[in-house]
Design a protein around this motif. Structure first.
Motif, PDB file in Angstrom:
ATOM      1  N   ALA A 129       5.599   1.600  14.950  1.00  0.00           N
ATOM      2  CA  ALA A 129       7.187   1.410  14.540  1.00  0.00           C
ATOM      3  C   ALA A 129       6.745   1.507  13.091  1.00  0.00           C
ATOM      4  CB  ALA A 129       7.843   0.209  14.878  1.00  0.00           C
ATOM      5  N   THR A 130       7.583   2.329  12.212  1.00  0.00           N
ATOM      6  CA  THR A 130       7.556   2.187  10.828  1.00  0.00           C
ATOM      7  C   THR A 130       8.823   2.112  10.356  1.00  0.00           C
ATOM      8  OG1 THR A 130       5.769   3.618  10.779  1.00  0.00           O
ATOM      9  CG2 THR A 130       6.930   3.434   8.794  1.00  0.00           C
ATOM     10  N   GLY A 131       9.102   1.194   9.460  1.00  0.00           N
ATOM     11  CA  GLY A 131      10.170   1.005   8.879  1.00  0.00           C
ATOM     12  C   GLY A 131      10.348   1.433   7.213  1.00  0.00           C
ATOM     13  N   PHE A 149      12.522   3.674  -6.012  1.00  0.00           N
ATOM     14  CA  PHE A 149      11.023   2.723  -5.393  1.00  0.00           C
ATOM     15  C   PHE A 149      11.410   2.523  -3.872  1.00  0.00           C
ATOM     16  CE2 PHE A 149      10.806   1.334  -9.677  1.00  0.00           C
ATOM     17  CZ  PHE A 149       9.361   1.427 -10.036  1.00  0.00           C
ATOM     18  N   ASN A 150      10.307   2.825  -3.123  1.00  0.00           N
ATOM     19  CA  ASN A 150      10.373   2.686  -1.593  1.00  0.00           C
ATOM     20  C   ASN A 150       9.272   2.276  -1.260  1.00  0.00           C
ATOM     21  OD1 ASN A 150       8.825   5.475  -0.702  1.00  0.00           O
ATOM     22  ND2 ASN A 150       9.929   6.026  -2.550  1.00  0.00           N
ATOM     23  N   PHE A 151       9.211   1.761   0.134  1.00  0.00           N
ATOM     24  CA  PHE A 151       7.997   1.283   0.887  1.00  0.00           C
ATOM     25  C   PHE A 151       8.246   1.377   2.085  1.00  0.00           C
ATOM     26  CE2 PHE A 151      10.564  -2.289   0.301  1.00  0.00           C
ATOM     27  CZ  PHE A 151      10.718  -3.277   1.688  1.00  0.00           C
ATOM     28  N   ASN A 152       7.294   1.510   2.992  1.00  0.00           N
ATOM     29  CA  ASN A 152       7.153   1.599   4.398  1.00  0.00           C
ATOM     30  C   ASN A 152       6.484   0.280   5.052  1.00  0.00           C
ATOM     31  OD1 ASN A 152       7.904   4.213   4.377  1.00  0.00           O
ATOM     32  ND2 ASN A 152       5.838   5.009   4.459  1.00  0.00           N
ATOM     33  N   VAL A 153       6.842   0.064   6.182  1.00  0.00           N
ATOM     34  CA  VAL A 153       6.662  -1.244   6.992  1.00  0.00           C
ATOM     35  C   VAL A 153       5.973  -0.977   8.303  1.00  0.00           C
ATOM     36  CG1 VAL A 153       6.902  -3.631   7.655  1.00  0.00           C
ATOM     37  CG2 VAL A 153       8.083  -2.638   5.680  1.00  0.00           C
ATOM     38  N   PRO A 154       4.725  -0.370   8.222  1.00  0.00           N
ATOM     39  CA  PRO A 154       4.188  -0.070   9.703  1.00  0.00           C
ATOM     40  C   PRO A 154       3.718  -0.927  10.582  1.00  0.00           C
ATOM     41  CG  PRO A 154       3.033   1.110   7.878  1.00  0.00           C
ATOM     42  CD  PRO A 154       3.861  -0.237   7.435  1.00  0.00           C
ATOM     43  N   LEU A 155       3.798  -0.986  11.902  1.00  0.00           N
ATOM     44  CA  LEU A 155       3.307  -1.958  12.758  1.00  0.00           C
ATOM     45  C   LEU A 155       2.879  -1.162  13.887  1.00  0.00           C
ATOM     46  CD1 LEU A 155       3.192  -5.036  13.336  1.00  0.00           C
ATOM     47  CD2 LEU A 155       5.163  -4.690  14.719  1.00  0.00           C
ATOM     48  N   LEU A 165       1.102  -1.169   0.116  1.00  0.00           N
ATOM     49  CA  LEU A 165      -0.206  -0.077  -0.031  1.00  0.00           C
ATOM     50  C   LEU A 165       0.981   1.387  -0.070  1.00  0.00           C
ATOM     51  CD1 LEU A 165      -2.970  -1.123   2.541  1.00  0.00           C
ATOM     52  CD2 LEU A 165      -2.843  -1.026  -0.070  1.00  0.00           C
ATOM     53  N   SER A 166       2.126   1.122   0.391  1.00  0.00           N
ATOM     54  CA  SER A 166       3.029   2.229   0.419  1.00  0.00           C
ATOM     55  C   SER A 166       4.117   2.243  -0.739  1.00  0.00           C
ATOM     56  CB  SER A 166       3.532   2.392   1.805  1.00  0.00           C
ATOM     57  OG  SER A 166       4.377   1.315   2.000  1.00  0.00           O
ATOM     58  N   LEU A 167       4.261   1.246  -1.373  1.00  0.00           N
ATOM     59  CA  LEU A 167       5.112   1.237  -2.632  1.00  0.00           C
ATOM     60  C   LEU A 167       4.652   2.455  -3.412  1.00  0.00           C
ATOM     61  CD1 LEU A 167       7.559  -0.372  -3.704  1.00  0.00           C
ATOM     62  CD2 LEU A 167       5.695  -1.611  -4.991  1.00  0.00           C
ATOM     63  N   ASN A 168       5.972   3.269  -3.476  1.00  0.00           N
ATOM     64  CA  ASN A 168       5.987   4.535  -4.187  1.00  0.00           C
ATOM     65  C   ASN A 168       7.326   4.739  -5.179  1.00  0.00           C
ATOM     66  OD1 ASN A 168       3.484   5.679  -3.729  1.00  0.00           O
ATOM     67  ND2 ASN A 168       4.061   5.623  -1.712  1.00  0.00           N
ATOM     68  N   PHE A 169       7.307   5.718  -5.814  1.00  0.00           N
ATOM     69  CA  PHE A 169       8.561   6.057  -6.483  1.00  0.00           C
ATOM     70  C   PHE A 169       9.178   7.606  -6.611  1.00  0.00           C
ATOM     71  CE2 PHE A 169      11.114   7.366 -10.257  1.00  0.00           C
ATOM     72  CZ  PHE A 169      12.319   6.258 -10.514  1.00  0.00           C
ATOM     73  N   PHE A 172      15.478   2.011  -2.345  1.00  0.00           N
ATOM     74  CA  PHE A 172      16.318   0.971  -3.046  1.00  0.00           C
ATOM     75  C   PHE A 172      17.461   1.966  -3.696  1.00  0.00           C
ATOM     76  CE2 PHE A 172      12.461  -1.306  -2.742  1.00  0.00           C
ATOM     77  CZ  PHE A 172      12.891  -2.783  -2.375  1.00  0.00           C
ATOM     78  N   SER A 173      17.074   3.281  -4.289  1.00  0.00           N
ATOM     79  CA  SER A 173      18.185   3.851  -5.021  1.00  0.00           C
ATOM     80  C   SER A 173      19.238   4.109  -4.137  1.00  0.00           C
ATOM     81  CB  SER A 173      17.352   5.040  -5.711  1.00  0.00           C
ATOM     82  OG  SER A 173      16.711   4.471  -6.787  1.00  0.00           O
ATOM     83  N   ARG A 174      18.645   4.584  -2.754  1.00  0.00           N
ATOM     84  CA  ARG A 174      19.799   5.114  -1.908  1.00  0.00           C
ATOM     85  C   ARG A 174      20.444   3.877  -1.202  1.00  0.00           C
ATOM     86  NH1 ARG A 174      17.508   8.836   2.496  1.00  0.00           N
ATOM     87  NH2 ARG A 174      19.694   9.234   2.852  1.00  0.00           N
ATOM     88  N   GLU A 175      19.668   2.843  -1.240  1.00  0.00           N
ATOM     89  CA  GLU A 175      20.082   1.497  -0.549  1.00  0.00           C
ATOM     90  C   GLU A 175      20.291   1.969   1.031  1.00  0.00           C
ATOM     91  OE1 GLU A 175      23.636   0.303  -2.086  1.00  0.00           O
ATOM     92  OE2 GLU A 175      22.770  -0.717  -4.038  1.00  0.00           O
ATOM     93  N   GLN A 176      19.304   2.611   1.462  1.00  0.00           N
ATOM     94  CA  GLN A 176      19.264   3.199   2.953  1.00  0.00           C
ATOM     95  C   GLN A 176      17.922   2.645   3.650  1.00  0.00           C
ATOM     96  OE1 GLN A 176      21.214   5.114   4.671  1.00  0.00           O
ATOM     97  NE2 GLN A 176      22.815   5.165   3.067  1.00  0.00           N
ATOM     98  N   PHE A 177      18.047   2.144   4.907  1.00  0.00           N
ATOM     99  CA  PHE A 177      17.193   1.805   5.683  1.00  0.00           C
ATOM    100  C   PHE A 177      16.867   3.195   6.605  1.00  0.00           C
ATOM    101  CE2 PHE A 177      18.012  -2.661   4.833  1.00  0.00           C
ATOM    102  CZ  PHE A 177      16.974  -3.194   4.653  1.00  0.00           C
ATOM    103  N   SER A 178      15.561   3.197   6.992  1.00  0.00           N
ATOM    104  CA  SER A 178      15.414   4.411   7.950  1.00  0.00           C
ATOM    105  C   SER A 178      13.986   3.900   8.900  1.00  0.00           C
ATOM    106  CB  SER A 178      15.088   5.732   7.422  1.00  0.00           C
ATOM    107  OG  SER A 178      14.115   5.795   6.317  1.00  0.00           O
TER     108      SER A 178
END
Length: 876
Positions: A532-534, A510-516, A500-504, A538-544
């Motif tokens: 908590a939201t992870g 491309f990026n997405f969130n994982v909310p819990l 639901l949060s897959l965007n560009f 992909f282009s930055r190869e970064q987790f936040s």
């Protein structure tokens, strides 16, 4: 509770004891059954109605009764009967009503006599509205609906679920109703029975409303409204005698057909100028609603409704539906208003000029110096203007006596603990209107389902079909599609699908969130929420990611919400979200337009929402952030255009050579105060709630950047004043307005995200608030750190161009006109003027908008958004 059980017991015992009464059929002159004909019993001040087959049955003690049979368009039939120790079979034939036509020549100079009748009825409507101080009654409501047709590709699936054109969704209820002036309604639901999912007790707004009010059910202009002649034309169709009263049949003709106005007939009694009955229909977004109401004399000169009939017919998205309601009101007990225990003679000064002149000379009103109650006692004849004046003063006195003058409606509903547990024998005895064959078959289905449910309760096992539908605990597919998990009676865990949060966007690719989220209900008023939201880019190869904890402790009159949030995350320069990430993804991948501009921050934030009372709401934020600039990391696009390329992640702005910024720290504070001084309320089950748009909203907001605290580098002060309101013009339309102006008191040090940003839009899709956003404005070009002012006007017409066509209005379409304006110290006078067609397919809005820089026309654009009505529901 005890009283209700005693009442139910009494009804059961009494109805079983009465094995006698009257029953039969009511026919027209051609021996065809008359559905929903009304039967009124004078001695009991109660009655019933026939079913769809024209059959009636009512249980009575032995004795003599005077019966009155009524049906609109048929002569009233009176019968005196003697009930013995068995049922009396009594069939009634009701001949066509014969109307007497007045010999009046209607010319250009002489109006139809219906106008005199309606003027007098309108003048006396307040009298009839306030005539009864209090009443109690029993209301039986039966509603039956069915799906007449459906899209061809869904028919087989619906049939497998047992839904076809022969399936009736049935509900019936018995309610004790008490009404007290001016606005207190108490409903005690004794029993309810339903087939299907709808447990509604029916169109209560019409049943418990009154056509003596200017508006019925809040949205429809009554033919007895003081403004009725603006919306309606009237024609006298004739008159007839009913129980010693002359009844005038008035045709109600809307000057413009469609929603919110009625078409049909209203029957007005001569001299009393009260409603005898009515047969009207109207529309709600293409759905036709027809209603019939029959009144009867509860006391001399006091006529009140005893039978209602409603029919709803229409279609949406290929589903053709109909629903029919029948309501009977019985066992009236009324208390009259002692101030109005006099008969008033109404004089129409427009026609009865000489009599009006005599009254003006003989009896002059001197309000408010005179006591209104004394005026009622002494003065018997009034012109329409005098009556309007005296009731205006009388209502003013009543308003001053109210404990809560701001409360418009006060209703209370209780449902007896046995309401859903009564069996078919109970309903057979208490039901005033017999079931027809289709309704009986529907209840058979209900009984069979009840057997299955009982077996499940006894064995503790679900039926195979229910087992197939159940989905409890963790499943592998939940990782992609999300799920909610119940952890206890008052807690649950929510996992939202990352799809639901897959965007560009051009910074992260491309990026997405994982909310819990964990939610815990502490008690009736307190809630705790931890989330908590992870996030992965992909282009930055970064987790936040970020963490959040919210504590809500709300009472009936106060709202308190405290939220703590922090982590490392990206944010748009406009913190109010300049563009929806999904819309930006489409614009970027398909049209090579990267409108979203973002930066990254390590931050901690404390938010406090405080509403000490409904009129005042305070929202405060304190945030510390370590803010970093981001740059584009991808040039991926699915449709490459040679004449286009992606713009840098630093937006363009007319006040700055560059909006780029060094890494820095910022401690900021903001507070926003909303004030609504003229709120109106409705009370439902002792819960007081605000009536939306009953007061304008005044807003004061202040933002501050702190220097040299917690290594903060910012130093600024900003102040803003705002005003929002909606003005309804009845069926003519409504006007929404939103104005705000502000200034920066101090700009010693700030960065582009601290500027004042405006809700712009550069895509064909319009997602923002239609009343508070621009359509063609660049997202950041006119952002400012100086003085500014902006305004939005949005008018929704009932009829304008296309909606002049009745069939277009029946599609539910509306036409809107909008004007948006912006001026900053650095920008020209920016103006947008637009036209839109709203509610297309019930959910779309299509707009055509032109913009101007000063007097210079710059261009035109088309926009597609969500229907304004849906947007109201979402925002509300």
């Amino acid at each position: 509770m005890k009283f209700n059980l005693l009442l139910i017991t009494f009804l059961l015992i009494g109805s079983q004891a009465f094995s006698q009464g009257i029953r039969g059929h009511i026919y027209d002159h051609e021996k065809q059954p008359l559905p929903y004909a009304s039967l009124y019993i004078k001695q009991l001040e109660t009655g019933t109605a026939t079913n769809m087959d024209g059959f009636y049955e009512i249980k009575l003690k032995p004795g003599s009764y005077d019966l009155v049979f009524q049906y609109l368009g048929r002569e009233t039939v009176s019968k005196k009967v003697a009930v013995g120790n068995d049922f009396l079979e009594l069939d009634i034939v009701m001949p066509l009503q014969v109307y007497q036509l007045r010999e009046v020549e209607v010319t250009a100079k002489r109006e139809d006599p219906a106008y005199t009748i309606m003027r007098k009825a309108i003048a006396k409507s307040k009298y009839h509205l306030l005539q009864v101080d209090k009443y109690t009654a029993n209301v039986y409501i039966k509603g039956g609906g069915r799906l007449k047709d459906s899209p061809f590709f869904l028919r087989k699936k619906l049939e497998k679920e047992g839904i076809d054109s022969s399936t009736v969704f049935l509900t019936e209820s018995v309610t004790e109703v008490t009404f007290e002036q001016p606005n207190k309604l108490t409903e005690n639901v004794i029993s309810i029975r339903t087939v299907g999912e709808n447990e509604s007790a029916g169109p209560n707004q019409f049943i418990y409303g009154s056509f003596y009010e200017p508006m019925i059910a809040e949205n429809f202009v009554s033919p007895l409204s003081p403004k009725a002649f603006v919306y309606y034309k009237f024609k006298l169709m004739g008159s007839y005698q009913d129980r010693g009263r002359e009844v005038n049949k008035i045709r109600v003709i809307p000057r413009s057909r469609g929603d919110n106005v009625f078409t049909g007939y209203i029957y007005i009694m001569e001299d009393l100028w009260s409603i005898h009955s009515l047969d009207l229909y109207t529309y709600i977004k293409g759905f036709k609603i027809r209603m019939k109401q029959i009144n009867a004399p509860i006391q001399e000169a006091v006529w009140m409704p005893v039978t209602y009939r409603f029919e709803v017919d229409g279609s949406i998205y290929g589903f053709d539906m109909e629903y029919k309601y029948l309501a009977t009101v019985s066992d009236y007990k009324i208390e009259l208003n002692p101030d109005l225990a006099v008969e008033m003679v109404v004089v129409d000064e427009k026609v009865e000029k000489k009599l009006a002149e005599v009254l003006a000379q003989e009896e002059k009103l001197d309000l408010p110096d005179e006591n209104v109650e004394e005026v009622f006692k002494e003065k018997k004849k009034y012109t329409r203007k005098e009556l309007k004046k005296v009731f205006k003063e009388y209502e003013k006195e009543l308003e001053e006596q109210k404990e809560e003058p701001e409360v418009v409606v006060n209703t209370n509903m209780t449902i007896d603990s046995m309401a859903y547990k009564n069996d078919s024998l109970y309903w057979a005895n208490i039901r005033p209107v017999p079931l027809n064959n289709m309704e009986r078959n529907s209840y058979k289905k209900l009984d069979s389902l009840a057997v299955v449910q009982t077996e499940e309760e006894e064995t503790g096992e679900e039926s195979p079909k229910k087992k197939q539908r159940s989905h409890k605990g963790f499943h592998t597919e939940d990782v992609l599609f999300g799920n909610n998990y119940k952890l206890g009676d008052s807690s649950r865990l929510e996992y939202t699908s990352p799809l639901l949060s897959l965007n560009f966007n051009t910074v992260e690719g491309f990026n997405f969130n994982v909310p819990l989220t964990y939610k815990l209900k502490l008690n009736r008023h307190e809630r705790l929420e931890i989330g908590a939201t992870g996030r992965y880019a992909f282009s930055r190869e970064q987790f936040s990611g970020k963490l959040m904890a919210a504590y809500k402790f709300n009472s009936k009159t106060k709202i308190n919400e405290i939220q703590v949030e922090g982590g490392r995350f990206v944010s748009q320069f406009n913190g109010a979200r300049a563009i929806n990430p999904l819309i930006n993804s489409f614009a970027t991948l398909f049209w090579e337009q990267n409108h979203m501009k973002i930066y990254e921050k390590d931050y901690g934030k404390l938010n406090w929402l405080f509403q000490p009372q409904n009129e005042i709401k305070v929202n405060t934020n304190v945030e510390w952030g370590h803010r970093r600039e981001l740059v584009n990391n991808t040039d991926l696009t699915w449709i490459k255009k040679d004449d286009k390329s992606y713009s840098p992640n630093a937006p363009q702005n007319i006040e700055l050579d560059t909006t780029g910024f060094p890494t820095h720290q910022a401690l900021t504070f903001d507070i926003s105060i909303d004030y609504q001084p003229f709120l109106k309320y409705k009370i439902r089950n002792n819960k007081k709630t605000v009536i939306p748009y009953s007061s304008p909203i005044f807003n004061l907001s202040y933002r501050k950047g702190f220097k040299n605290i917690a290594d903060s580098d910012v130093d600024f002060d900003a102040l803003e004043l705002g005003f929002k309101h909606r003005v309804n013009f009845g069926v003519k339309g409504r006007l929404d307005m939103n104005f705000y102006a502000g200034t920066f008191l101090n700009t010693n040090q700030l960065y582009f995200m601290d500027y004042k940003h405006f809700p712009g839009n550069l895509t064909v899709l319009q997602e923002s608030d239609p009343v508070g956003s621009f359509r063609l404005l660049d997202y950041y070009n006119y952002s400012t750190a100086k003085n500014y002012m902006a305004g939005h006007l949005y008018y929704q017409f009932r009829k304008l161009l296309l909606t002049q066509i009745f069939e277009v209005r029946m599609l539910g379409w509306r036409e809107n006109f909008l004007v948006n304006y912006l001026k900053t110290e650095s920008s020209p006078h920016y103006t947008e003027v637009g036209y839109s067609i709203d509610n297309i397919f019930r959910f779309l809005r299509v707009e055509v908008v032109g913009n101007f820089y000063g007097s210079e026309f710059k261009g035109i654009g088309a926009r597609i958004g969500i229907s304004t009505d849906l947007d109201d529901l979402i925002s509300f």
